[in-house]
Design an enzyme around this catalytic site. Structure first.
Site, short mmCIF file in Angstrom:
data_model
loop_
_atom_site.label_atom_id
_atom_site.label_comp_id
_atom_site.label_asym_id
_atom_site.label_seq_id
_atom_site.Cartn_x
_atom_site.Cartn_y
_atom_site.Cartn_z
N PHE A 310 28.95 23.67 27.79
CA PHE A 310 28.09 23.44 27.13
C PHE A 310 26.89 24.49 27.72
CE2 PHE A 310 28.68 18.84 25.67
CZ PHE A 310 28.28 19.02 24.36
N ASP A 311 26.44 25.45 27.51
CA ASP A 311 25.67 25.91 27.89
C ASP A 311 24.52 25.38 28.11
OD1 ASP A 311 23.81 28.96 29.08
OD2 ASP A 311 23.05 29.16 26.89
N LYS A 312 23.38 26.42 29.25
CA LYS A 312 22.31 25.05 28.69
C LYS A 312 21.06 25.19 28.30
CE LYS A 312 19.36 24.73 32.75
NZ LYS A 312 17.92 25.19 32.25
#
Length: 620
Positions: A310-312
């Protein structure tokens, strides 16, 4: 003539069925064998006509199709004067084809519903200020449009005047109406349930979100998975092999009826149709639930994913920073908040917006001598006071003393993953504010659902500081957390995971995520992300609804299982039929065709179950 006969296939099926019923009535009720025989002969001729035409068309392109096998079988039964068999086989084949088309159309209903939702007209403002109805294709970007209660929004645009509630189910899969007012974004294909809006057209035609959805889903239907390509190759050789086997059976046994029966029973109809119907139903379910699956290959790969990266910001978090913690060292917090808000309202920095949202209503004062310190903050004069707003480095640069209490608070705020904003008035630190992005509601539950679905590793990669990333990872129970990562660092890390044999899905929403979306085995874009991210992804979660992710993974796994079930059913039925014809006395051509057509319907209905799939225990 050929086209006319093929266009009347359903009517021919009905006539053939009625003739067969009349033939049995003549035989068993009227005891008129002559009438019975001729009824079955005519039924056979009627029934075999469209099948033979399709067989001939297949031969012209050098393809040995199922129609050829059935045509040969019917002609053979006719020649040995087994009119009952020839009539029943043609009727069952035609009737089976009718039911197949009917049920297949239902599996495509989700796609048809999408295209039916497409707006056809719009009310466009003309030079005198009035609105006239025009074709939606005639609308250009920048046009002012009027949308009335009950009408479809014709384009993607921005509300200029009015307020109302819009049903965005066609975009998000969520039927709960969304309130829209001035400056709100609206999407083509959504329905204004009440109110009246004037909107500016921002994106029109195929460039609208709805247009892209239809395009992506149609492309997905046309694509083929590895399983489908294998079955296409298999059928290319399998069907001629059945013909050769039936000839060998006749040569060895001299039993024409046995050879003909082998032809009928060996037809691979259920095998050919089983996998495509599963894919179409799975894609249709996704489209109706706010998930765009870009093709059959995506379903296959996504179902095998064991690592999700995941990107945050904007993915695990909302992407909208908010004040999370505050430490006050002032005797007059209200006045300091007024000075702070007066300075920040002249800034377009996202942290400044978060501060203004937190302070709310306050007393503003004129701001003078504003100085922006790059990478540090702002220095200004308000009501004769020197106001310094920024990070720790700016405070040290301005010789503002940070006492032990402030130093302790700063360490604690940083540990909690906050971005720090310090405010000093006339050389004295007055307020410390900790700002951080908020985790999306329900994300923790959704991540737990992913684990239950077989995902072993949950990884977050972010350009944010390591403390913030660690905090998010700890709160959500992620496997790994890596901060200070540039786009190329993220791509390199994904490549490393793939070299280790992991099947990786990446979830992101920004331009900087595009390389990772393209490199990963499955790229998943949040629907409110950039066009680049959506174009380079394999799966799109509309409206950035994270809760669609577990549904998407569960759906692809269910679809992959459904494909295997259909292949097993198709192959199993053929093997049982062929075994029965050689080692039993009850199997004949009519029974074989009935079971054969029945197996096709079984795999279709099995695939159609996916249209109603919902992941148990997770909000969809």
């Amino acid at each position: 003539m050929q086209l006319y006969i093929l266009s009347k296939k359903n009517q021919i099926t009905i006539i053939s069925g009625l003739l067969i019923l009349f033939g049995f009535f003549s035989h068993f009720i009227l005891n008129n064998l002559f009438l019975s025989e001729w009824s079955l002969i005519i039924a056979s001729i009627f029934g075999v006509a469209p099948i033979a035409i399709q067989a001939f068309q297949a031969l012209k392109v050098r393809v040995i199709s199922i129609d050829i096998l059935v045509t040969i079988a019917v002609i053979g039964a006719f020649l040995i004067q087994n009119y009952e068999e020839s009539a029943i086989v043609t009727f069952l084949f035609l009737f089976g084809h009718f039911l197949e088309q009917r049920t297949l159309n239902q599996t495509r209903s989700a796609i048809k519903e999408l295209t039916d939702m497409a707006p056809e007209s719009a009310l466009r403002q003309v030079s005198d200020g009035e609105f006239e109805e025009v074709e939606v294709d005639d609308v250009d970007e920048g046009d002012i449009l009027l949308v009335k209660t009950g009408a479809k929004v014709p384009v993607d645009g921005t509300v200029l005047v009015g307020e109302g509630h819009i049903n965005e189910a066609s975009i998000t899969g969520e039927s709960v109406p969304t309130n829209k007012g001035v400056d709100s974004e609206v999407f083509a294909g959504t329905i204004l349930e009440n109110g009246t809006l004037q909107i500016r057209a921002d994106r029109v035609g195929e460039d609208t979100t709805f247009g892209k959805i239809i395009e992506l889903v149609e492309e997905a239907q046309d694509s083929k998975s590895e399983a489908e390509r294998f079955i296409d190759r298999f059928s290319k050789y399998y069907t001629p092999a059945v013909l050769v086997i039936s000839i060998l059976v006749w040569v060895i046994s001299r039993d024409v009826e046995l050879a003909i029966t082998v032809l009928v029973l060996g037809c691979p109809g259920a095998l050919v149709i089983g996998v495509p119907v599963s894919n179409v139903a799975g894609i249709g379910n996704g489209a109706r639930n706010g998930v765009l699956l870009k093709g059959s290959e995506v379903i296959h790969d996504f179902s095998r994913v064991d690592t999700v990266v995941f990107d945050k910001t904007g993915t695990l978090t909302i992407g909208n920073p908010e004040v999370a913690e505050i430490a006050n060292y002032s005797d007059n917090q209200k006045a300091v908040f007024g000075y702070l808000a007066s300075v920040e309202r002249e800034s377009d920095h996202p942290l400044g917006k978060a501060i203004l949202d937190y302070i709310g209503n306050t007393t503003y004062s004129p701001v003078e001598e504003t100085q922006v310190v790059k990478g540090g903050g702002i220095i200004a004069k308000v009501n004769g006071h020197r106001i310094v707003i920024g990070n720790v480095a700016l405070m040290e640069q301005e010789n503002i003393i940070l006492n032990k209490e402030a130093q302790k608070d700063i360490k604690e705020f940083e540990k909690n993953g906050n971005s720090l904003v310090l405010t000093a008035v006339d050389g004295s630190l007055e307020i410390l504010i900790g700002i951080r992005d908020q985790i999306r509601p329900g994300v923790k539950k959704d991540l737990q659902a992913l684990k239950k679905l077989g995902v072993k590793n949950l990884v977050v990669l972010s350009g944010d500081n390591q403390g913030t990333v660690n905090l998010v990872a700890k709160e959500l129970g992620l496997t790994e957390a890596h901060g200070h990562m540039l786009p190329e660092d993220k791509s390199s890390y994904i490549a490393k995971l793939q070299k280790e044999g992991q099947i990786v899905a990446f979830v992101g929403d920004g331009v900087n995520d595009s390389p990772s979306l393209a490199l990963s085995d499955i790229g998943i874009a949040m629907g409110s992300g950039t066009d680049v991210a959506i174009e380079t992804s394999d799966v799109v979660l509309m409206n950035s609804d994270f809760s669609r992710l577990p549904h998407a993974l569960g759906l692809t796994k269910a679809t992959a299982r459904n494909m295997k079930q259909n292949i097993l059913i198709a192959v199993g039925v053929v093997l049982i039929l062929l075994f029965s014809v050689f080692f039993s006395d009850w199997m004949n051509m009519s029974i074989g065709m009935l079971v054969h057509e029945g197996s096709i319907l079984v795999v279709i209905f099995n695939g159609m179950r996916l249209l109603k799939y919902q992941l148990q225990g997770v909000k969809n």
